[in-house]
Design a protein around this motif. Structure first.
Motif, PDB file in Angstrom:
ATOM      1  N   LEU A 552      67.445-121.081  45.776  1.00  0.00           N
ATOM      2  CA  LEU A 552      67.850-122.473  45.586  1.00  0.00           C
ATOM      3  C   LEU A 552      68.779-122.515  44.378  1.00  0.00           C
ATOM      4  N   MET A 553      70.064-122.748  44.637  1.00  0.00           N
ATOM      5  CA  MET A 553      71.102-122.643  43.610  1.00  0.00           C
ATOM      6  C   MET A 553      71.779-123.987  43.398  1.00  0.00           C
ATOM      7  N   PRO A 554      71.794-124.515  42.166  1.00  0.00           N
ATOM      8  CA  PRO A 554      72.496-125.776  41.914  1.00  0.00           C
ATOM      9  C   PRO A 554      74.005-125.581  41.967  1.00  0.00           C
ATOM     10  N   VAL A 555      74.682-126.483  42.678  1.00  0.00           N
ATOM     11  CA  VAL A 555      76.132-126.398  42.820  1.00  0.00           C
ATOM     12  C   VAL A 555      76.716-127.790  42.606  1.00  0.00           C
ATOM     13  N   SER A 556      77.657-127.901  41.705  1.00  0.00           N
ATOM     14  CA  SER A 556      78.336-129.165  41.447  1.00  0.00           C
ATOM     15  C   SER A 556      79.803-129.049  41.834  1.00  0.00           C
ATOM     16  N   ASP A 557      80.467-130.217  41.931  1.00  0.00           N
ATOM     17  CA  ASP A 557      81.908-130.253  42.209  1.00  0.00           C
ATOM     18  C   ASP A 557      82.246-129.486  43.479  1.00  0.00           C
ATOM     19  N   MET A 558      81.591-129.857  44.588  1.00  0.00           N
ATOM     20  CA  MET A 558      81.800-129.161  45.853  1.00  0.00           C
ATOM     21  C   MET A 558      82.880-129.796  46.716  1.00  0.00           C
ATOM     22  N   GLY A 559      83.211-131.073  46.435  1.00  0.00           N
ATOM     23  CA  GLY A 559      84.157-131.767  47.284  1.00  0.00           C
ATOM     24  C   GLY A 559      83.830-133.242  47.343  1.00  0.00           C
ATOM     25  N   GLU A 560      84.045-133.843  48.514  1.00  0.00           N
ATOM     26  CA  GLU A 560      83.889-135.287  48.655  1.00  0.00           C
ATOM     27  C   GLU A 560      83.185-135.615  49.967  1.00  0.00           C
ATOM     28  N   VAL A 561      82.795-136.882  50.072  1.00  0.00           N
ATOM     29  CA  VAL A 561      82.254-137.384  51.327  1.00  0.00           C
ATOM     30  C   VAL A 561      83.035-138.643  51.695  1.00  0.00           C
ATOM     31  N   ARG A 567      83.053-133.320  53.155  1.00  0.00           N
ATOM     32  CA  ARG A 567      84.189-132.404  53.048  1.00  0.00           C
ATOM     33  C   ARG A 567      83.943-131.495  51.839  1.00  0.00           C
ATOM     34  N   VAL A 568      83.027-130.600  52.017  1.00  0.00           N
ATOM     35  CA  VAL A 568      82.604-129.711  50.930  1.00  0.00           C
ATOM     36  C   VAL A 568      82.682-128.274  51.414  1.00  0.00           C
ATOM     37  N   LYS A 569      82.716-127.350  50.462  1.00  0.00           N
ATOM     38  CA  LYS A 569      82.779-125.947  50.829  1.00  0.00           C
ATOM     39  C   LYS A 569      82.227-125.095  49.695  1.00  0.00           C
ATOM     40  N   LEU A 570      81.952-123.837  50.042  1.00  0.00           N
ATOM     41  CA  LEU A 570      81.549-122.856  49.043  1.00  0.00           C
ATOM     42  C   LEU A 570      82.810-122.300  48.382  1.00  0.00           C
ATOM     43  N   LYS A 571      83.034-122.677  47.148  1.00  0.00           N
ATOM     44  CA  LYS A 571      84.203-122.175  46.438  1.00  0.00           C
ATOM     45  C   LYS A 571      83.959-120.734  45.995  1.00  0.00           C
ATOM     46  N   ARG A 572      85.031-120.090  45.558  1.00  0.00           N
ATOM     47  CA  ARG A 572      84.943-118.688  45.173  1.00  0.00           C
ATOM     48  C   ARG A 572      83.845-118.465  44.132  1.00  0.00           C
ATOM     49  N   LYS A 573      83.790-119.336  43.118  1.00  0.00           N
ATOM     50  CA  LYS A 573      82.798-119.156  42.060  1.00  0.00           C
ATOM     51  C   LYS A 573      81.378-119.305  42.595  1.00  0.00           C
ATOM     52  N   HIS A 574      81.189-120.170  43.603  1.00  0.00           N
ATOM     53  CA  HIS A 574      79.865-120.341  44.201  1.00  0.00           C
ATOM     54  C   HIS A 574      79.473-119.076  44.963  1.00  0.00           C
ATOM     55  N   ARG A 575      80.426-118.530  45.713  1.00  0.00           N
ATOM     56  CA  ARG A 575      80.133-117.336  46.517  1.00  0.00           C
ATOM     57  C   ARG A 575      79.814-116.144  45.619  1.00  0.00           C
ATOM     58  N   GLU A 576      80.567-115.995  44.549  1.00  0.00           N
ATOM     59  CA  GLU A 576      80.309-114.885  43.636  1.00  0.00           C
ATOM     60  C   GLU A 576      78.917-114.975  43.031  1.00  0.00           C
ATOM     61  N   GLN A 577      78.537-116.172  42.613  1.00  0.00           N
ATOM     62  CA  GLN A 577      77.218-116.355  42.020  1.00  0.00           C
ATOM     63  C   GLN A 577      76.120-116.116  43.043  1.00  0.00           C
ATOM     64  N   LEU A 578      76.309-116.652  44.248  1.00  0.00           N
ATOM     65  CA  LEU A 578      75.289-116.510  45.281  1.00  0.00           C
ATOM     66  C   LEU A 578      75.124-115.060  45.711  1.00  0.00           C
ATOM     67  N   ARG A 579      76.213-114.312  45.777  1.00  0.00           N
ATOM     68  CA  ARG A 579      76.096-112.892  46.126  1.00  0.00           C
ATOM     69  C   ARG A 579      75.190-112.149  45.138  1.00  0.00           C
ATOM     70  N   GLY A 580      75.331-112.469  43.858  1.00  0.00           N
ATOM     71  CA  GLY A 580      74.472-111.822  42.863  1.00  0.00           C
ATOM     72  C   GLY A 580      73.010-112.164  43.057  1.00  0.00           C
ATOM     73  N   PHE A 581      72.738-113.410  43.410  1.00  0.00           N
ATOM     74  CA  PHE A 581      71.351-113.817  43.635  1.00  0.00           C
ATOM     75  C   PHE A 581      70.784-113.163  44.896  1.00  0.00           C
TER      76      PHE A 581
END
Length: 690
Positions: A552-561, A567-581
């Motif tokens: 369970l990973m907190p993610v901010s600033d993903m996009g809009e509704v 209209r949200v997505k996994l940004k590069r920084k989110h993917r990098e962090q999640l891969r480590g977890f």
């Protein structure tokens, strides 16, 4: 539906109310979408209507579905027939909400189109290869997302009781410790008049709406609560996953982000997500936080200029709610073997030197939950059936239906189901710009509601923003955040029966993310299982040997509704962090004795001891579409702030520039709160209106 002048058939793909872009010409090389408005059967002289042709198209579709399911299982499923699977899937699709049903059927049509008409003529092995080449390993993520339609049929199979013997699952009512179903009916819903007057109108009946309504009704104000979804009494809730997900969740539980990367689970029923969640309760002032834990309240004060705990009012709200909902740590006996695996795996992970330096003093803990308790008069204690996410049929979860909404109605409030607000009228030319009225539809009938003191929007992230989009408020729908969930599944060398116990019992708080014991009944679990064909079936046949760690990973600033669409997505920084977890979760599984681990992706990627975990994760979890991820905690869209040019509401939850319009749900959070949102949302609403 007919033929063109040159003899090519024309088909309509389950058009919505406007029918736009729903007609296709089937030519020798495939289907071609007709531009513009859909063909009007009565007016298009170039089309000869042919009902027999419609039947032919339906038969071809059925032939494709049969061939597709046969490829998914590599032949007949382990028990039952292909026809059983297809028919069960079609029954499920038929009860989905209209827009979701259209999306699923359109997706199946596009899948058939992409695989080409010759798909049904291929051998099973050739079909599997085409699915691999054109879907599972496609270059474009949006094409790979079509592969998620396979879960419709896999889940349809594992919904069938006939499949359970083969995977070792024992349904709740067949277990030695089974408890009887409850038949309680906690609430009485109102039929509204054409015009209704009240002091306060609350739009939405979930965590925030229920807390606000209970607080206001306790002060003697007349309160009307309207809810778009249905009321499900405990007597109506049983272990019927397909039916209850279809009726309790937005989109029948199949809502996703606009780009199809992230599954989004939001309830749409009286009680909202509190009726169907896992009852997990966190508060921000928990003792001995991890060194990496962000102080959300202080962050909001520093970054956004809002002090939500001024005078200790938020702390007081948490204290009140903790007592009213009877929140307590769950007992060990219901946390299940999956919870024990997390605890053992975490301790072994640290002992092997994998943990970070600041993990040294972190221990696994059992969740605190709003479950019922055993008293001399009545036993409402949870017994661990494992079906929390489709409601509790045993009346052993103290959702807002059993607590805050009951309190509100006991103090004179009223609640109306199947009532959707669609327009808020504000007196812009009047002093203080008050809400004059709210227009809604109850079962399709127009209703006008006139709140004298104010209106509170608590329809949930997405829906609350949609109600205010026509207003020229700053940043409506912006700054979407969430707690992103990612399941990492592993196989133990022996049966552990993770299904026997609560779905989520134990967790480790690492500050920047949580690791949770996570498990589901067969049908919903199968939707989160990666893999295709025989490998998928092999994994599910080991169901009773499986364990799962949920990140369970907190993610901010993903996009809009916008318009309710995320209209949200996994940004590069989110993917990098999640891969480590994910890497750490795989190592935890192996430290806990797992013999193989399945990466959280739809591909057939199995990790075994000795493999290069980092390299495999880097190779197979690149694009956002590669991950199996979801969120049950979307936040933001109507964010709090002291600056009206950069926020929608103030610390008092009142919409900037209005006199008495408020928002009281997780959409006001300006960043992810990191922990499960239920109690924070309730406490914010209670502190604002009590």
């Amino acid at each position: 539906m007919g033929k063109t002048a040159d003899g090519h058939p024309v088909v309509r793909v389950e058009a919505g109310p406007d029918g736009e872009r729903a007609d296709y010409i089937i030519g020798d090389t495939g289907a071609v979408a007709l531009e513009g408005e859909a063909i009007n059967r009565a007016e298009a002289n170039s089309i000869q209507v042919d009902d027999n042709l419609i039947e032919v198209v339906a038969q071809r579709r059925a032939s494709f579905e049969h061939a597709y399911v046969e490829a998914l299982f590599g032949g007949a499923p382990p028990s039952g027939t292909i026809e059983d699977v297809v028919n069960n899937a079609m029954r499920w699709i038929a009860i989905l909400p209209d827009s979701t049903r259209v999306d699923v059927k359109r997706g199946l049509f596009l899948l058939e189109l992409w695989l080409r008409r010759s798909f049904t003529e291929l051998s099973i092995a050739e079909r599997q290869q085409r699915l691999t080449d054109k879907i599972a390993e496609a270059d474009f993520g949006i094409i790979r997302s079509l592969g998620r339609l396979r879960t419709v049929f896999y889940s349809a199979y594992y919904q069938q009781p006939g499949s359970w013997n083969g995977i070792g699952f024992v349904p709740p009512q067949s277990r030695a410790n089974a408890k009887p179903f409850a038949d309680t009916d906690d609430l009485t819903c109102s039929n509204l008049a054409d015009t209704e007057d009240c002091d306060w109108l609350v739009i939405g009946s979930g965590a925030g709406g229920a807390a606000a309504a209970a607080a206001l009704a306790a002060k003697g104000d007349s309160v009307l609560i309207i809810e778009k979804g249905d009321y499900w009494s405990t007597a109506e809730i049983r272990h019927r996953d397909a039916e209850q997900y279809a009726g309790m969740y937005i989109g029948g539980g199949l809502m996703t982000s606009s780009n199809r990367e992230i599954a989004i689970l939001q309830a749409e029923c009286i009680g909202g997500s509190s009726l169907v969640n896992n009852g997990i309760c966190f508060r921000p002032d928990q003792p001995n936080p991890h060194p990496r834990t962000q102080d959300v309240i202080q962050h909001w004060k520093d970054e956004f200029g809002v002090d939500v705990n001024a005078g200790g009012k938020l702390t007081a709200a948490f204290d009140h709610l903790w007592n009213r909902l009877g929140i307590a740590e769950i007992p060990e006996e219901i946390s299940g073997s999956n919870g024990a695996h997390l605890r053992n795996a975490w301790n072994a992970f640290k002992a092997q030197g994998h943990g970070r330096a600041d993990d040294a003093n972190v221990e696994a803990a059992r969740f605190e939950k709003n479950y019922g308790h055993k008293t001399p008069q009545h036993d409402r204690s949870c017994w661990g059936c494992g079906y929390c996410n489709s409601g509790c049929p045993y009346d052993r979860k103290s959702s807002v239906v059993q607590t805050l909404l009951k309190d509100a109605l006991g103090a004179g409030a009223r609640i109306a189901e199947n009532t959707a607000a669609f327009r808020i009228n504000i007196g812009w030319n009047l002093h203080n710009k008050p809400v004059k009225s709210v227009e809604a539809r109850q079962n399709g009938r127009h209703v006008r509601i006139r709140p004298a003191k104010g209106a509170i929007i608590a329809a949930g992230t997405g829906a609350s923003s949609a109600l205010m989009e026509r207003f020229n408020f700053a940043d409506i729908g912006e700054q979407i955040a969430c707690n992103l969930a990612c399941p990492v599944i592993a196989k133990m060398p022996h049966a552990v029966n993770s299904w026997d116990g609560v779905q989520m019992g134990t967790y480790v708080d690492r500050g920047d993310h949580l690791i949770e014991s996570w498990f589901h009944p067969p049908a919903t679990f199968s939707a989160s299982m990666g893999g295709w064909f025989g490998e998928y079936v092999r994994r599910m046949e080991s169901y009773s040997n499986l364990v799962c760690l949920g990140i369970l990973m907190p993610v901010s600033d993903m996009g809009e509704v916008k318009g309710g669409h995320f209209r949200v997505k996994l940004k590069r920084k989110h993917r990098e962090q999640l891969r480590g977890f994910v890497v750490d979760a795989v190592k935890m599984h192996f430290a806990g004795g797992a013999e193989e681990v399945y990466l959280p992706t739809s591909s057939n990627v199995t990790v075994r001891p000795g493999d290069d975990i980092e390299a495999l994760v880097e190779q197979h979890l690149k694009d956002g579409h590669d991950f199996i991820v979801s969120t049950s905690h979307p936040q933001g869209g109507n964010v709090m702030g002291s600056n009206p040019n950069r926020s929608v509401v103030g610390a008092d939850l009142k919409v900037h520039g209005t006199g008495n319009l408020y928002v009281a749900d997780a959409s006001v959070f300006p960043s992810s709160i990191r922990i499960n949102a239920q109690m924070f949302t309730m406490a914010m609403a209670h502190s604002a209106f009590a």
